[in-house]
Design a protein around this motif. Structure first.
Motif, PDB file in Angstrom:
ATOM      1  N   ASN A 233       0.889  -1.167  -0.085  1.00  0.00           N
ATOM      2  CA  ASN A 233       0.044   0.065  -0.065  1.00  0.00           C
ATOM      3  C   ASN A 233       0.850   1.399  -0.163  1.00  0.00           C
ATOM      4  OD1 ASN A 233      -2.449  -1.371  -0.002  1.00  0.00           O
ATOM      5  ND2 ASN A 233      -2.194  -1.985   2.077  1.00  0.00           N
ATOM      6  N   ILE A 234       1.900   1.410  -0.787  1.00  0.00           N
ATOM      7  CA  ILE A 234       2.804   2.382  -0.857  1.00  0.00           C
ATOM      8  C   ILE A 234       2.387   3.155  -2.312  1.00  0.00           C
ATOM      9  CG2 ILE A 234       4.899   3.438  -0.925  1.00  0.00           C
ATOM     10  CD1 ILE A 234       5.872   0.920   0.527  1.00  0.00           C
ATOM     11  N   ALA A 235       2.149   4.216  -2.364  1.00  0.00           N
ATOM     12  CA  ALA A 235       1.602   4.926  -3.574  1.00  0.00           C
ATOM     13  C   ALA A 235       2.862   5.053  -4.449  1.00  0.00           C
ATOM     14  CB  ALA A 235       1.309   6.408  -3.300  1.00  0.00           C
ATOM     15  N   LEU A 236       2.479   4.669  -5.827  1.00  0.00           N
ATOM     16  CA  LEU A 236       3.398   4.683  -6.711  1.00  0.00           C
ATOM     17  C   LEU A 236       3.263   5.434  -8.065  1.00  0.00           C
ATOM     18  CD1 LEU A 236       5.704   3.153  -8.703  1.00  0.00           C
ATOM     19  CD2 LEU A 236       4.085   1.602  -9.492  1.00  0.00           C
ATOM     20  N   GLU A 237       4.225   6.454  -8.261  1.00  0.00           N
ATOM     21  CA  GLU A 237       4.211   7.075  -9.594  1.00  0.00           C
ATOM     22  C   GLU A 237       4.937   6.641 -10.668  1.00  0.00           C
ATOM     23  OE1 GLU A 237       5.010  11.903 -10.721  1.00  0.00           O
ATOM     24  OE2 GLU A 237       6.797  10.712  -9.695  1.00  0.00           O
ATOM     25  N   ILE A 238       4.426   6.357 -11.635  1.00  0.00           N
ATOM     26  CA  ILE A 238       5.252   5.669 -12.739  1.00  0.00           C
ATOM     27  C   ILE A 238       5.936   6.846 -13.691  1.00  0.00           C
ATOM     28  CG2 ILE A 238       5.426   4.038 -14.913  1.00  0.00           C
ATOM     29  CD1 ILE A 238       3.530   2.662 -13.570  1.00  0.00           C
ATOM     30  N   ARG A 239       7.144   6.944 -14.019  1.00  0.00           N
ATOM     31  CA  ARG A 239       7.611   8.192 -14.658  1.00  0.00           C
ATOM     32  C   ARG A 239       8.354   7.460 -16.000  1.00  0.00           C
ATOM     33  NH1 ARG A 239      10.707  12.510 -11.110  1.00  0.00           N
ATOM     34  NH2 ARG A 239       8.943  13.460 -10.106  1.00  0.00           N
ATOM     35  N   PHE A 240       7.840   8.264 -16.983  1.00  0.00           N
ATOM     36  CA  PHE A 240       8.312   7.761 -18.245  1.00  0.00           C
ATOM     37  C   PHE A 240       9.162   8.928 -19.125  1.00  0.00           C
ATOM     38  CE2 PHE A 240       8.413   7.330 -23.044  1.00  0.00           C
ATOM     39  CZ  PHE A 240       8.478   5.726 -23.264  1.00  0.00           C
ATOM     40  N   VAL A 241      10.439   9.002 -19.002  1.00  0.00           N
ATOM     41  CA  VAL A 241      11.059   9.913 -19.612  1.00  0.00           C
ATOM     42  C   VAL A 241      11.154   9.572 -21.093  1.00  0.00           C
ATOM     43  CG1 VAL A 241      13.300  11.347 -19.566  1.00  0.00           C
ATOM     44  CG2 VAL A 241      12.439  10.155 -17.451  1.00  0.00           C
ATOM     45  N   ILE A 242      10.658  10.712 -21.920  1.00  0.00           N
ATOM     46  CA  ILE A 242      10.709  10.790 -23.172  1.00  0.00           C
ATOM     47  C   ILE A 242      12.149  11.105 -24.047  1.00  0.00           C
ATOM     48  CG2 ILE A 242       9.532  11.150 -25.365  1.00  0.00           C
ATOM     49  CD1 ILE A 242       7.126  12.195 -23.416  1.00  0.00           C
ATOM     50  N   HIS A 243      12.729  10.296 -24.578  1.00  0.00           N
ATOM     51  CA  HIS A 243      14.032  10.716 -25.506  1.00  0.00           C
ATOM     52  C   HIS A 243      13.914   9.658 -26.650  1.00  0.00           C
ATOM     53  CE1 HIS A 243      16.083   7.561 -23.474  1.00  0.00           C
ATOM     54  NE2 HIS A 243      15.924   7.912 -22.501  1.00  0.00           N
ATOM     55  N   ARG A 244      15.207   9.902 -27.371  1.00  0.00           N
ATOM     56  CA  ARG A 244      15.143   9.197 -28.581  1.00  0.00           C
ATOM     57  C   ARG A 244      15.228   7.547 -28.512  1.00  0.00           C
ATOM     58  NH1 ARG A 244      15.381  10.569 -33.621  1.00  0.00           N
ATOM     59  NH2 ARG A 244      15.834  13.049 -33.067  1.00  0.00           N
ATOM     60  N   GLN A 245      15.845   7.163 -27.367  1.00  0.00           N
ATOM     61  CA  GLN A 245      15.840   5.776 -27.051  1.00  0.00           C
ATOM     62  C   GLN A 245      14.461   5.069 -26.508  1.00  0.00           C
ATOM     63  OE1 GLN A 245      18.478   4.184 -28.218  1.00  0.00           O
ATOM     64  NE2 GLN A 245      19.179   6.156 -28.601  1.00  0.00           N
ATOM     65  N   THR A 246      13.472   5.884 -25.882  1.00  0.00           N
ATOM     66  CA  THR A 246      12.404   5.599 -25.427  1.00  0.00           C
ATOM     67  C   THR A 246      10.901   5.762 -26.200  1.00  0.00           C
ATOM     68  OG1 THR A 246      11.914   7.591 -24.097  1.00  0.00           O
ATOM     69  CG2 THR A 246      13.258   5.727 -23.241  1.00  0.00           C
ATOM     70  N   VAL A 247      11.013   7.026 -27.141  1.00  0.00           N
ATOM     71  CA  VAL A 247       9.881   7.522 -27.795  1.00  0.00           C
ATOM     72  C   VAL A 247       9.110   6.484 -28.564  1.00  0.00           C
ATOM     73  CG1 VAL A 247      10.962   8.057 -29.605  1.00  0.00           C
ATOM     74  CG2 VAL A 247       9.255   9.407 -29.024  1.00  0.00           C
ATOM     75  N   SER A 248       9.994   5.341 -29.143  1.00  0.00           N
ATOM     76  CA  SER A 248       9.382   4.377 -30.021  1.00  0.00           C
ATOM     77  C   SER A 248       8.324   3.392 -29.279  1.00  0.00           C
ATOM     78  CB  SER A 248      10.427   3.507 -30.826  1.00  0.00           C
ATOM     79  OG  SER A 248      11.080   2.642 -29.709  1.00  0.00           O
ATOM     80  N   ARG A 249       8.521   3.310 -28.170  1.00  0.00           N
ATOM     81  CA  ARG A 249       7.710   2.417 -27.231  1.00  0.00           C
ATOM     82  C   ARG A 249       6.565   3.306 -26.208  1.00  0.00           C
ATOM     83  NH1 ARG A 249       7.618  -1.953 -29.459  1.00  0.00           N
ATOM     84  NH2 ARG A 249       6.573  -2.720 -27.643  1.00  0.00           N
ATOM     85  N   LEU A 250       6.537   4.727 -26.485  1.00  0.00           N
ATOM     86  CA  LEU A 250       5.585   5.494 -25.874  1.00  0.00           C
ATOM     87  C   LEU A 250       4.257   5.075 -25.588  1.00  0.00           C
ATOM     88  CD1 LEU A 250       5.141   8.091 -24.132  1.00  0.00           C
ATOM     89  CD2 LEU A 250       5.052   9.344 -26.351  1.00  0.00           C
ATOM     90  N   VAL A 251       3.602   4.932 -26.788  1.00  0.00           N
ATOM     91  CA  VAL A 251       2.187   4.247 -26.883  1.00  0.00           C
ATOM     92  C   VAL A 251       1.975   3.184 -26.404  1.00  0.00           C
ATOM     93  CG1 VAL A 251       0.160   3.925 -28.290  1.00  0.00           C
ATOM     94  CG2 VAL A 251       1.647   5.765 -28.738  1.00  0.00           C
ATOM     95  N   GLN A 252       2.944   2.118 -26.628  1.00  0.00           N
ATOM     96  CA  GLN A 252       2.630   0.616 -26.097  1.00  0.00           C
ATOM     97  C   GLN A 252       3.117   0.574 -24.739  1.00  0.00           C
ATOM     98  OE1 GLN A 252       4.616   2.005 -28.739  1.00  0.00           O
ATOM     99  NE2 GLN A 252       5.024   0.341 -30.287  1.00  0.00           N
TER     100      GLN A 252
END
Length: 275
Positions: free
Chosen positions: A126-145
């Motif tokens: 029961n610990i609150a979680l924030e998921i962080r997605f940093v957008i850059h050239r190595q991650t952007v292709s998986r943004l929607v997925q």
């Protein structure tokens, strides 16, 4: 929680300083943030800090940033949950929905599996979680997925933050493989944000100026950059939306989008609801 950049010295004295400072802080303190290096490498000394916060600042919210991997061990998550912090949220980065991309970004084998297990253990205790997605050239292709993955597999997250890149530290020395103009991923960002909002999740957009994101997702945009490193570019002069805009990191002054433009009038924000 440790010297940055890391030094080849024992800097545990910083924890002693923090423990001495906490009782001196105002009880009206609204939010504290624990960042790093990685705070969980402190082991039980981290629990000391959390316990001190819960004792001296019981009404303060505490936001801790972590790679989440140590929480793959149930004992770690359990110990944090028992430290007594009334309002604790842990922000954990997830760079992709597939292990190969996430592991490449963090340069650590098995990091994806450990991070996902860690997130699940945070939920278990029961610990609150924030998921962080940093957008850059190595991650952007998986943004929607990745948004789809979160909606299906991690719906217990308290919030999801899509974050523009801060061009500082190792990012600057690897700029050619990391930097991407936010204008290029604006449609993918809109799809990811609206997908998670439709799934009933709380979504936020950090570190991106309004003129670089679709107006449909403006209600999710936050003024997220600390005031001491928040700037606006010359192109922003006279912009009617400046007061509502996140602006830029000071480190971005040497590299930013060619699509920055001022608004002549204050726009009416679309009626999206932030759940």
């Amino acid at each position: 929680m440790c010297s940055q950049p890391p030094r080849d010295v024992d800097d545990e004295y910083l924890i002693d300083d923090i423990l001495e400072a906490i009782p001196l802080m105002s009880q009206d303190t609204k939010v504290l943030c624990i960042t790093g290096g990685e705070p969980t490498i402190l082991g039980w000394r981290l629990i000391e800090v959390l316990t001190a916060v819960s004792r001296y600042l019981p009404d303060s919210s505490l936001h801790m940033l972590s790679n989440g991997r140590a929480f793959a061990y149930r004992a770690t998550a359990k110990a944090v949950s028992q430290a007594g912090c009334r309002d604790l949220m842990i922000g954990v980065p997830l760079y992709a929905d597939i292990a190969s991309v996430h592991n490449f970004v963090v340069q650590a084998r098995d990091a994806f599996d450990q991070t996902i297990r860690g997130m699940m253990n945070l939920a278990r205790f029961n610990i609150a979680l924030e998921i962080r997605f940093v957008i850059h050239r190595q991650t952007v292709s998986r943004l929607v997925q990745t948004a789809k993955f979160i909606a299906r597999n991690l719906p217990f997250a308290s919030q999801v933050a899509f974050m523009g890149l801060e061009t500082i530290g190792f990012t600057r020395s690897n700029l050619s493989v990391l930097w991407i103009d936010p204008w290029e991923y604006r449609d993918a960002l809109r799809e990811a944000v609206t997908m998670l909002a439709a799934a009933g999740m709380r979504v936020m957009v950090y570190n991106l100026p309004l003129c670089l994101i679709p107006e449909e997702i403006w209600p999710f945009a936050q003024q997220s950059i600390s005031d001491w490193k928040n700037i606006y570019m010359p192109e922003c002069a006279g912009c009617a939306m400046k007061a509502q805009c996140a602006g830029f990191f000071a480190s971005a002054s040497f590299k930013y989008s060619d699509h920055i433009r001022p608004f002549d009038t204050v726009s009416q924000l679309p009626s999206f609801s932030i759940i």
